[in-house]
Write a protein that holds these residues in place. Structure first.
Motif, PDB file in Angstrom:
ATOM      1  N   ASN A 459       0.832  -1.216   0.000  1.00  5.43           N
ATOM      2  CA  ASN A 459       0.000   0.000   0.000  1.00  5.43           C
ATOM      3  C   ASN A 459       0.864   1.262   0.000  1.00  5.43           C
ATOM      4  N   GLU A 460       1.951   1.234   0.789  1.00  6.60           N
ATOM      5  CA  GLU A 460       2.868   2.383   0.842  1.00  6.60           C
ATOM      6  C   GLU A 460       3.530   2.603  -0.514  1.00  6.60           C
ATOM      7  N   ALA A 461       3.955   1.515  -1.153  1.00  6.70           N
ATOM      8  CA  ALA A 461       4.624   1.623  -2.457  1.00  6.70           C
ATOM      9  C   ALA A 461       3.676   2.196  -3.505  1.00  6.70           C
ATOM     10  N   ALA A 462       2.434   1.735  -3.474  1.00  9.43           N
ATOM     11  CA  ALA A 462       1.451   2.240  -4.441  1.00  9.43           C
ATOM     12  C   ALA A 462       1.174   3.721  -4.215  1.00  9.43           C
ATOM     13  N   SER A 463       1.076   4.113  -2.947  1.00  6.02           N
ATOM     14  CA  SER A 463       0.798   5.522  -2.635  1.00  6.02           C
ATOM     15  C   SER A 463       1.952   6.422  -3.068  1.00  6.02           C
ATOM     16  N   ALA A 464       3.189   5.902  -2.954  1.00  4.21           N
ATOM     17  CA  ALA A 464       4.374   6.690  -3.315  1.00  4.21           C
ATOM     18  C   ALA A 464       4.766   6.486  -4.774  1.00  4.21           C
ATOM     19  N   PHE A 465       3.981   5.715  -5.531  1.00  2.00           N
ATOM     20  CA  PHE A 465       4.263   5.420  -6.936  1.00  2.00           C
ATOM     21  C   PHE A 465       5.635   4.772  -7.112  1.00  2.00           C
ATOM     22  N   GLU A 466       6.020   3.971  -6.098  1.00  3.50           N
ATOM     23  CA  GLU A 466       7.271   3.211  -6.196  1.00  3.50           C
ATOM     24  C   GLU A 466       6.992   1.910  -6.944  1.00  3.50           C
ATOM     25  N   PRO A 467       7.828   1.548  -7.913  1.00  2.71           N
ATOM     26  CA  PRO A 467       7.558   0.327  -8.697  1.00  2.71           C
ATOM     27  C   PRO A 467       7.711  -0.948  -7.867  1.00  2.71           C
ATOM     28  N   LYS A 468       8.583  -0.900  -6.845  1.00  2.00           N
ATOM     29  CA  LYS A 468       8.827  -2.085  -6.017  1.00  2.00           C
ATOM     30  C   LYS A 468       8.929  -1.698  -4.551  1.00  2.00           C
ATOM     31  N   ILE A 469       8.777  -2.701  -3.703  1.00  2.00           N
ATOM     32  CA  ILE A 469       8.985  -2.509  -2.270  1.00  2.00           C
ATOM     33  C   ILE A 469      10.483  -2.536  -2.010  1.00  2.00           C
ATOM     34  N   THR A 470      10.997  -1.520  -1.324  1.00  2.00           N
ATOM     35  CA  THR A 470      12.427  -1.434  -1.036  1.00  2.00           C
ATOM     36  C   THR A 470      12.673  -1.505   0.468  1.00  2.00           C
TER      37      THR A 470
END
Length: 478
Positions: A459-470
């Motif tokens: 959910n955090e990655a989607a909100s930040a428009f990050e392609p992957k979880i880091t």
């Protein structure tokens, strides 16, 4: 008689190069103040000092001669008084004397349970109430109780740890057992948002534990070992308790066991007691569950009559080549009375063959309930093996990959390797033992914890428009 005793003790001490001053110094160093005169009377004439506990003398001989010379020590102490004076810290020592049991036998029995204490440490515990700080007191008590239960009465067993009073009326010094405390910040659960699923191109929730078939199940090597233990216990008429933290995957493991048994052991009849509130489980309900699986259409009144009919039918079923296992979930809620009834079920046999195996599945409280210190059910506990479900640990990567593969998504498109390592680090608890031992760690990478943390991360990655979880993103999650 005195001459024989004198010559044996004098010869033994001389053989090992020990004189009376060595023994006086040793006993005084360990809290037993014996005079040279009293010791000489013992060595030369076999006159045991009235104010010195015989066990203190035994302990001193063991320290001076060494544990390898127990046979010689026992011969020297053959004429020792059977009674134990009032300096014992607990009732254990008087009971040993009453039933003519030796501390050496107790020590050997304790070693068989994995508790290794020197003769000196055992005497310090029983005489002075000084508990070793390196071994949990409850484990020591359980080992002692297991040995004593074979010799003493039930009432004596229940009061054996009662404190006695010294001659001065002071309570013996004891060390309070410190229970470990787990410090762990559990991630809060949240739903997987629709925008998150769109972001990662998911058609369904990958971390919902909806199992529609064996292909949906992830089985680590540790879980496979537990499942194999369940199978072997079922086939061999044994009792097994499987414990695991909430979210460790106990329900999925049970389903895997059922599927595996159906495929590879069709002769195994699995019986479940269908009672939601296990605190209400009774012997009658257990026999009703057995009767239903055995297709007994009518049951007689009275527990004894029911038991006989079920036993007859079980024997017929066993002769037809069937095996029977009773599986009880949420077993940590079982009452002592219900567990006593399970012992009776386990005792049903046809010659040397047990008719019913028992598998209990529950949370860690089940292991505590089955402790040997629970006097009411100790006969059941002695016969019960316990296995604990381990966290995922090194299998976290394989677990995540399996979950995503079910949704036709490659793990490399969702999470980076360093993020997985960050998850393992995040899901570590701290175990506090108090001042007696430095803090430890506890791996909490159970499936439920991993699922919860991954949902939040996605959910955090989607909100930040990050392609992957880091790893950086994992570090931001509360």
């Amino acid at each position: 008689m005195a001459h024989t005793h004198k010559s044996l003790m004098v010869k033994t001490l001389k053989k090992h190069g020990i004189n009376q001053l060595d023994m006086v110094a040793d006993m005084r160093a360990h809290g037993s103040h014996i005079s040279r005169t009293a010791l000489l009377d013992l060595i030369r004439y076999g006159l045991w000092p009235k104010r010195i506990n015989p066990e203190s003398i035994r302990e001193s001989f063991t320290r001076l001669l060494g544990e390898d010379n127990q046979e010689e020590i026992e011969k020297m102490l053959k004429a020792a008084p059977k009674g134990v004076n009032s300096t014992a810290a607990y009732q254990v020592l008087p009971l040993l004397a009453k039933y003519e049991l030796k501390q050496a036998d107790l020590r050997r029995a304790m070693e068989e349970t994995g508790i290794k204490l020197s003769p000196s440490a055992i005497s310090q515990l029983l005489l002075h109430g000084k508990w070793p700080i390196t071994i949990n007191a409850e484990l020591i008590k359980a080992a002692v109780e297991k040995f004593m239960s074979e010799h003493v009465s039930t009432n004596e067993l229940m009061t054996m740890w009662d404190e006695t009073k010294t001659k001065k009326g002071n309570a013996p010094t004891t060390i309070k057992t410190v229970q470990p405390t787990l410090i762990f910040e559990q991630p809060e659960r949240e739903m997987l948002y629709q925008k998150t699923m769109n972001h990662f191109k998911l058609t369904r929730h990958p971390f919902e534990n909806e199992v529609h078939g064996i292909d949906d199940l992830f089985m680590s090597q540790s879980q496979r070992r537990v499942r194999e233990s369940m199978v072997q216990a079922s086939l061999n008429g044994s009792i097994l308790a499987v414990t695991g933290e909430c979210g460790a995957g106990k329900t999925e493991l049970r389903k895997s066991f059922y599927d595996y048994a159906n495929q590879h052991h069709p002769e195994l009849l699995i019986i479940e007691a269908m009672v939601i509130d296990k605190k209400r489980l009774t012997a009658a309900m257990i026999f009703d569950a057995l009767a239903e699986e055995l297709q007994i259409t009518s049951m007689p009144n009275g527990l004894e009559n029911r038991a006989r009919k079920v036993e007859r039918t079980l024997k017929q079923s066993a002769k037809a080549g069937n095996k029977h296992v009773l599986v009880i979930e949420e077993a940590h809620d079982l009452s002592n009375a219900a567990i006593k009834h399970l012992k009776r079920i386990c005792e049903l046999s046809d010659g040397f063959n047990r008719l019913v195996s028992v598998i209990l599945v529950g949370q860690p409280e089940l292991e505590a309930k089955l402790s040997l210190s629970n006097f009411d059910i100790r006969e059941f506990s002695y016969r019960c093996n316990i296995m604990t479900m381990q966290p995922l640990g090194a299998s976290v990567t394989d677990y995540i990959a399996h979950k995503l593969k079910r949704c036709n998504v490659d793990i490399t498109n969702v999470i980076t390797p360093d993020a997985i390592e960050a998850i393992k680090t995040r899901l570590q608890g701290v175990v506090q033992y108090g001042i007696t031992k430095s803090n430890g760690s506890k791996d909490m990478t159970y499936p439920l914890m991993v699922n919860t943390l991954l949902v939040k991360a996605m959910n955090e990655a989607a909100s930040a428009f990050e392609p992957k979880i880091t790893a950086e993103l994992i570090g931001m999650i509360k």
